[in-house]
Design an enzyme around this catalytic site. Structure first.
Site, mmCIF file in Angstrom:
data_model
loop_
_atom_site.group_PDB
_atom_site.id
_atom_site.type_symbol
_atom_site.label_atom_id
_atom_site.label_comp_id
_atom_site.label_asym_id
_atom_site.label_seq_id
_atom_site.Cartn_x
_atom_site.Cartn_y
_atom_site.Cartn_z
ATOM 1 N N TYR A 276 10.050 3.366 6.395
ATOM 2 C CA TYR A 276 10.628 4.188 5.341
ATOM 3 C C TYR A 276 9.682 5.285 4.886
ATOM 4 O O TYR A 276 8.451 5.146 4.947
ATOM 5 C CB TYR A 276 10.967 3.328 4.120
ATOM 6 C CG TYR A 276 12.356 2.753 4.154
ATOM 7 C CD1 TYR A 276 13.461 3.583 3.995
ATOM 8 C CD2 TYR A 276 12.566 1.399 4.333
ATOM 9 C CE1 TYR A 276 14.748 3.069 4.021
ATOM 10 C CE2 TYR A 276 13.849 0.875 4.369
ATOM 11 C CZ TYR A 276 14.932 1.722 4.207
ATOM 12 O OH TYR A 276 16.198 1.206 4.242
ATOM 13 N N ASP B 139 0.806 -1.228 0.000
ATOM 14 C CA ASP B 139 0.000 0.000 0.000
ATOM 15 C C ASP B 139 0.833 1.269 0.000
ATOM 16 O O ASP B 139 0.592 2.207 0.767
ATOM 17 C CB ASP B 139 -0.969 -0.011 1.180
ATOM 18 C CG ASP B 139 -1.933 -1.167 1.110
ATOM 19 O OD1 ASP B 139 -2.698 -1.233 0.139
ATOM 20 O OD2 ASP B 139 -1.898 -2.032 2.006
#
EC number: 1.4.3.-
Length: 438
Positions: free
Chosen positions: A196, A120
């Protein structure tokens, strides 16, 4: 660098809460920057004003394009064209430009991720503060199927930046120097995936080049400090906490339409250098051209390059317009079939959108990755895929926060214009075989 490395399990709900919380925290500071880029006249892209990007750079080049936000790929740019000064009309370059995948395998072999189709990426679009888009505009993006109560994110920055010298040349006299600073239109988003944050940027230069980069930043996951197999790098005091190493294999998908036609031609150039023979003072170099008429899985090598050639357009010198592919530094990951090559050229198929774990049903036997689509079809509408890899072995300096590490490539105009589009008027007569004026 994601969630608990003991299970390496990702849960949609947990990620949704993280994205929602961070988005809520950033909303108060997000919004349009005070100064805005100059709007270019005469819109040409086939989209409404809200989804149009037009910028005339101070050096005279105008870029035009449309944007949309895809539920898996994130930002997609379409109908990209530019008009250098001196050209009577805009020159179309691309039908579309988008990320094709970010594949992240871990060195210990326990897990790998496909961030666009499997975790996603698009849902993690982050709000941007005005200070992150200096001198530009932050556009509101509606995220498809958003997990958040409000699907609108102030997440698309368009601004301009200087890139340093565009050229410098000593003139005919000792006191005459021709020099100019290059200007870029910068378009970017930030998407959070686990620990991240990916910065996806597109730089449209005033000389016609386009540079696309993915920058990984954010944080090292403390849950991954368990590289007990000896593959990781020690982070913090002593050697007890080792961060698991991994790769980032970023793919881009470019659908060219030079001069408005998709019937582009692909060419590969290879040069060989031979030692001097009797009577020669230096080695000789011979360059050969190979016309690529069928789908290609190509590898970068010394003295090799590719270009995409217009089937219809020529510059004022009568030369076919083209764009040269300029790969950036890469670490090729050999662990999967689709990462074993640097460049793929496939025949256009609207179903083939992601380089790995492609979610669409492209027909029986079509396969789910780009390498499976290279099966000998004739190229009448070529689509280019570029794979740039980065092997991330963490270091102490990666904390905290983690400095951005970039990976990407460029496409550079080759014979699109008859001269450098930034040529000063005083030098405009020096095209081809010229002699100093008497």
């Amino acid at each position: 660098m994601r969630v608990n490395s003991n299970t390496k399990a990702r849960t949609r709900a947990a990620a949704a809460l993280t994205v929602a919380a961070l988005a809520a925290g950033a909303t108060a500071g997000a919004g349009p920057a005070t100064a805005q880029p100059k709007a270019a006249p005469a819109p040409a892209a086939a989209c409404s004003a809200a989804y149009r990007i037009e910028q005339k750079l101070s050096s005279g080049t105008t870029w035009r394009m449309c944007w949309r936000y895809d539920g898996k790929a994130g930002l997609v740019l379409e109908n990209i064209s530019y008009q250098p000064k001196g050209e009577p009309k805009q020159i179309k370059v691309l039908n579309s430009a988008r990320l094709g995948q970010i594949h992240v395998p871990y060195d210990d072999g326990n897990i790998e991720y496909d961030d666009l189709t499997g975790f996603d990426f698009a849902q993690g679009l982050m709000n941007l503060a005005p200070s992150e888009c200096p001198g530009g505009t932050i556009k509101s993006v509606k995220v498809p199927d958003s997990w958040n109560e409000d699907p609108n994110v102030k997440g698309l920055c368009t601004t301009t930046r200087s890139r340093g010298h565009a050229y410098r040349m000593q003139g005919d006299t000792a006191n005459k120097v021709f020099q100019a600073e290059g200007k870029d239109l910068l378009v970017y988003t930030v998407n959070q995936v686990g620990w991240y944050e990916y910065m996806t940027e597109w730089r449209f230069q005033d000389d016609g080049a386009i540079t696309m980069n993915v920058g990984a930043t954010g944080s090292l996951s403390w849950d991954d400090y368990d590289a007990g197999d000896g593959r990781g790098w020690p982070i913090g005091k002593g050697a007890s906490a080792k961060s698991t190493s991994h790769s980032h294999n970023a793919f881009w998908r470019l659908d060219f339409a030079l001069d408005g036609s998709t019937k582009n031609k692909v060419e590969q150039y290879d040069s060989t250098v031979a030692a001097p023979v009797r009577g020669q003072r230096a080695p000789t170099t011979k360059t050969t051209r190979t016309k690529v008429s069928k789908e290609l899985a190509g590898d970068s090598k010394n003295y090799r390059w590719w270009r995409m050639v217009s089937a219809t357009g020529k510059n004022k010198d009568g030369h076919a317009r083209s764009y040269e592919i300029v790969p950036g530094p890469t670490t090729k990951y050999p662990g999967r079939s689709y990462t074993k090559h640097d460049l793929y050229v496939t025949q256009y198929n609207k179903c083939e959108l992601f380089a790995s774990h492609n979610p669409g049903n492209c027909g029986a036997g079509a396969g789910k990755s780009v390498d499976k689509w290279v099966n000998g079809q004739a190229l009448t509408h070529p689509v280019m895929w570029m794979n740039i890899g980065f092997h991330h072995i963490a270091r102490d300096e990666d904390q905290q926060p983690m400095p951005v590490h970039w990976q990407g490539f460029s496409i550079a105009p080759r014979d699109v214009t008859a001269m450098n589009p930034l040529t000063p008027a005083e030098l405009g007569w020096q095209n081809g075989h010229w002699q100093p004026r008497g």
